[in-house]
Design an enzyme around this catalytic site. Structure first.
Site, PDB file in Angstrom:
ATOM      1  CE  LYS A  99     100.434  57.313 -34.389  1.00 50.07           C
ATOM      2  NZ  LYS A  99     101.106  58.085 -35.445  1.00 50.07           N
TER       3      LYS A  99
ATOM      4  CE  LYS B 262     106.090  60.524 -38.188  1.00 49.73           C
ATOM      5  NZ  LYS B 262     105.546  59.279 -38.794  1.00 49.73           N
TER       6      LYS B 262
ATOM      7  CD  GLU C 237      98.242  52.321 -35.962  1.00 49.26           C
ATOM      8  OE1 GLU C 237      98.302  53.548 -35.763  1.00 49.26           O
ATOM      9  OE2 GLU C 237      99.242  51.577 -35.996  1.00 49.26           O
TER      10      GLU C 237
ATOM     11  CG  ASN D 135      99.539  52.612 -39.779  1.00 51.72           C
ATOM     12  OD1 ASN D 135      99.947  53.057 -40.854  1.00 51.72           O
ATOM     13  ND2 ASN D 135     100.244  52.687 -38.666  1.00 51.72           N
TER      14      ASN D 135
ATOM     15  CD  GLU E 106     101.846  61.572 -35.900  1.00 47.57           C
ATOM     16  OE1 GLU E 106     100.919  60.977 -35.309  1.00 47.57           O
ATOM     17  OE2 GLU E 106     102.619  61.026 -36.706  1.00 47.57           O
TER      18      GLU E 106
ATOM     19  CD  GLU F 263      96.063  55.552 -37.660  1.00 44.53           C
ATOM     20  OE1 GLU F 263      95.109  55.237 -36.944  1.00 44.53           O
ATOM     21  OE2 GLU F 263      97.236  55.140 -37.444  1.00 44.53           O
ATOM     22  CB  SER F 264     100.617  55.874 -42.625  1.00 44.38           C
ATOM     23  OG  SER F 264     100.855  55.795 -41.243  1.00 44.38           O
TER      24      SER F 264
END
Length: 274
Positions: A117, A57, A166, A187, A55, A217-218
């Site tokens: 995203k 960001k 998500e 997430n 990603e 994710e994350s």
């Protein structure tokens, strides 16, 4: 109002403004309307790739500036050369410092699936995603009523875009699964506290139906964590801050993926000897 509520409230206003500035008829003139989307799911399942959705960001509500002056061209190319399966590009400006042009630059220099995203709440954003070269969109269960999410998923599929659904808990998962969703992302970030806990992905893995492509994710900071998640059935791993906090995100990604592959080779050797 938590931060997600604030973002969504702002997003509805933003969408109305963009509709006036860039009507759908204008978006539909984009060259990308004539191109076939690349399959995010297929690339995540490719054995020659890492499964990582790398990603870009620039900032986040919880961390502030992360890498505000990142070169999208250099970083996106570097991510793919490092062995990423796909790219995730933040296009929300107000809270994440991204913009549509970031995705268009990534599209120009890379032949790979690109996830837009953003916080999708309206069909207009799906047309916009297609017009800037995205292959997949994110739909967040916590941000949409289940029926509305299913409508948006069907609309996205009508354009050939794949959907990354998500979720944050079992209830969201069960309420929003539908035939237009084949990729489920868990997430690990609590939207109230912003703390991350990978245990959430491990807990929900057993509740995601067989045949679905699972994405964590994350909070994915170690290649060892990815090995554990793979053993739990995950095929995809969305990683942003772990790479973006480095001055050269593509370099951090390359090192991460090298270590991941070494761990995978070691596991294969152990299994072969067993």
């Amino acid at each position: 109002m938590n931060i997600l509520d604030q973002i969504i409230a702002h997003k509805y206003k933003e969408v109305e403004e963009r509709k006036a500035l860039y009507p759908v008829k204008l978006l539909e003139k984009s060259l990308y309307f004539e191109t076939t989307c690349l399959s995010l799911e297929r690339y995540l399942l490719r054995p020659d790739k890492s499964g990582i959705i790398a990603e870009i960001k620039r900032k986040s509500p919880s961390k502030g500036d992360i890498n505000p002056y990142v070169s999208v061209e250099r970083t996106s190319i570097g991510y793919m050369q490092a062995g990423a399966s796909a790219l995730s590009i933040l296009t929300d400006t107000n809270y994440f410092g991204g913009k549509n042009e970031d995705l268009m630059i990534a599209r120009k220099y890379n032949y790979c699936p690109i996830l837009r995203k953003d916080f999708t709440v309206d069909e207009y954003q799906i047309v916009e995603a297609k017009s800037i070269g995205a292959d997949a969109i994110l739909l967040i269960a916590a941000a949409l009523e289940p029926q509305r999410l299913k409508q948006l998923a069907a609309f996205a599929r009508s354009f050939g875009l794949e959907v990354l659904l998500e979720v944050h808990n079992k209830q969201e998962l069960e309420a929003t699964l539908c035939e237009d969703v084949t990729i489920v992302g868990v997430n690990n970030r609590n939207l109230q506290t912003f703390q991350t806990d990978v245990a959430l992905s491990l807990e929900l893995a057993q509740h995601i139906p067989a045949g679905m492509t699972k994405v964590s994710e994350s909070g994915l900071k170690s290649p060892k964590t990815l090995i554990e998640l793979q053993e739990a059935g995950y095929n995809g791993f969305l990683i942003g801050e772990t790479f973006m906090t480095d001055g050269r995100p593509e370099r951090a990604a390359a090192e991460f993926i090298r270590e991941l592959r070494q761990l995978q080779q070691n596991d294969s050797l152990v299994q072969a000897r067993a």
